[in-house]
Design an enzyme around this catalytic site. Structure first.
Site, PDB file in Angstrom:
ATOM      1  N   SER A 137      10.402  -2.452   7.880  1.00 27.17           N
ATOM      2  CA  SER A 137      10.229  -1.856   9.205  1.00 27.17           C
ATOM      3  C   SER A 137      10.546  -2.924  10.238  1.00 27.17           C
ATOM      4  O   SER A 137      10.513  -4.119   9.945  1.00 27.17           O
ATOM      5  CB  SER A 137       8.777  -1.383   9.362  1.00 27.17           C
ATOM      6  OG  SER A 137       8.454  -1.147  10.716  1.00 27.17           O
ATOM      7  N   TYR A 150      -0.804  -3.167   9.415  1.00 26.66           N
ATOM      8  CA  TYR A 150       0.523  -2.664   9.037  1.00 26.66           C
ATOM      9  C   TYR A 150       1.582  -3.741   9.233  1.00 26.66           C
ATOM     10  O   TYR A 150       2.435  -3.962   8.358  1.00 26.66           O
ATOM     11  CB  TYR A 150       0.854  -1.437   9.876  1.00 26.66           C
ATOM     12  CG  TYR A 150       2.227  -0.872   9.617  1.00 26.66           C
ATOM     13  CD1 TYR A 150       2.511  -0.202   8.433  1.00 26.66           C
ATOM     14  CD2 TYR A 150       3.236  -0.981  10.566  1.00 26.66           C
ATOM     15  CE1 TYR A 150       3.778   0.331   8.201  1.00 26.66           C
ATOM     16  CE2 TYR A 150       4.497  -0.452  10.346  1.00 26.66           C
ATOM     17  CZ  TYR A 150       4.763   0.205   9.160  1.00 26.66           C
ATOM     18  OH  TYR A 150       6.019   0.726   8.934  1.00 26.66           O
TER      19      TYR A 150
END
Length: 253
Positions: A137, A150
């Site tokens: 990501s 995250y």
């Protein structure tokens, strides 16, 4: 040596990006194994893809469980391509991030990739051919508010990718990563729902807020991520190792 029929393993295979990956590789003639936890969605994926003549097998596996991954890897057998796509995104301010949330994010995003790569890499090295691709990501490249767990997990995933690349350098195996921004699918839908809940905006306004986070001005489509992964998995990228392809329109230069 390369396989005559490629076996591709995709973790998180029934989600938005995962489904696009499974369909893209299978449409290209590969034998694809989709791994995940949602038996219903996996069964539907297998049924629908096989109805179109695609070679897809769906297996339920808790990818954070060492013994489950070991057993599943024995069932799968040798793989030509491993796509570490499993993961989830949960958000909270740091002060509200409990240890359970922290550990859940590390396990679902980073530990799953570690266990599956550790299980399938030795055979790739023995055959001197293989591709490992990590779907990380843009959170693996920068820090953002309210995503401590995250972001740390995706940084760990990218670090793992680079360490694997260092270990396989000089062989016929490569390890690379794709780092997309927000992608249309279940994860983005949950982000939109959180924005709606916290701000009172309607879903269209919430999605527009996500889209405005990058120069693209839109969400990525899962097929765009699949195309980037397919590049790293293909013959043309055989000299590419330890690299990151960022899909965000230039937002993280």
């Amino acid at each position: 040596m390369a396989d005559s029929v490629r076996r591709v393993v995709v973790s998180g295979g029934s989600g938005g990006i995962g489904r696009a990956l499974v369909c893209a590789f299978a449409a290209g003639g590969a034998s694809v194994v989709a791994l995940g936890r949602d038996s219903g969605r996996l069964a539907a994926l297998e049924r629908e893809t096989r109805a179109h003549g695609l070679d897809v097998t769906a297996l339920v596996c808790d990818l954070t469980d060492e013994h489950a991954v070991a057993a599943t890897s024995r069932t799968v057998g040798p793989a030509s391509v491993l796509v570490n796509n499993a993961g989830e995104a949960l958000t909270a301010p740091l002060r509200d991030t409990g240890l359970d949330l922290w550990e859940r994010q590390i396990r679902s995003n980073a530990t799953s990739a570690f266990l599956l790569t550790r299980a399938l890499l030795p055979d790739m090295l023995e055959r001197d051919h293989g591709r490992v691709v990590f779907v990380a990501s843009t959170a693996a490249l920068v820090g953002t508010r309210y995503t401590a767990a995250y972001t740390a997990a995706k940084h760990a995933m990218l670090g793992l990718c680079r360490s694997v690349a260092a270990e396989v350098a000089g062989t016929g195996v490569t390890s690379n990563a794709v780092c997309p921004t927000f992608v249309r699918g279940p994860m983005a839908e949950r982000s939109v729902a959180r924005i709606v809940e916290r701000t009172g905006r309607d879903p269209a306004q919430a999605e527009a807020a996500l889209a405005a986070a990058t120069p693209l001005g839109r969400l990525l489509e899962p097929e765009e991520v699949a195309a980037a992964v397919a590049y790293f998995a293909g013959h043309a990228a055989r000299a590419v190792n330890g690299q990151t392809l960022t899909l965000d329109g230039g937002g993280t230069l």
